[in-house]
Enzyme design. Sequence first.
Site, mmCIF file in Angstrom:
data_model
loop_
_atom_site.group_PDB
_atom_site.id
_atom_site.type_symbol
_atom_site.label_atom_id
_atom_site.label_comp_id
_atom_site.label_asym_id
_atom_site.label_seq_id
_atom_site.Cartn_x
_atom_site.Cartn_y
_atom_site.Cartn_z
ATOM 1 N NE ARG A 98 33.590 51.346 32.295
ATOM 2 C CZ ARG A 98 32.631 52.259 32.343
ATOM 3 N NH1 ARG A 98 31.800 52.420 31.333
ATOM 4 N NH2 ARG A 98 32.486 53.012 33.409
ATOM 5 C CG ASN A 131 31.742 48.443 33.520
ATOM 6 O OD1 ASN A 131 32.867 47.979 33.393
ATOM 7 N ND2 ASN A 131 31.500 49.512 34.258
#
Length: 92
Positions: free
Chosen positions: A21, A39
Amino acid sequence: MSETIRKHFIFRGEVQGVGFRYRAYYEANRRGVSGWVRNLYDGTVEMEAQGEADVIDALVWALDQGRLIRIEGIDSQEKSVDKKETDFRILN
C-alpha cells in the site's frame, strides 16, 4: 495527452505485510495518479487508479518491482472516471 481512465484492481500473491500500500501511494503520487488502495480480509489488495492508461500501466509495473512484493495475479476492470477525485490515499 491521452484520455483519463479509471481502473479497479485486485492483486493476489504476497501483497500484504510487504509495504504494498505504501509503495502504491508513493508511486501513484510520483506519477500524478489519483485513487485509493486498501487491504482486504482475504489477503488480497484492492486498488482504484485514475490517470492516463500508460501511466496506470507504469504504476502497476512499478508495484511488481518491490523487493518483497510478489504479485501472482491481477484482476482489473475499467470504471467511470471520478472528476472530483484529486489525490491518492490509503484506506483502512
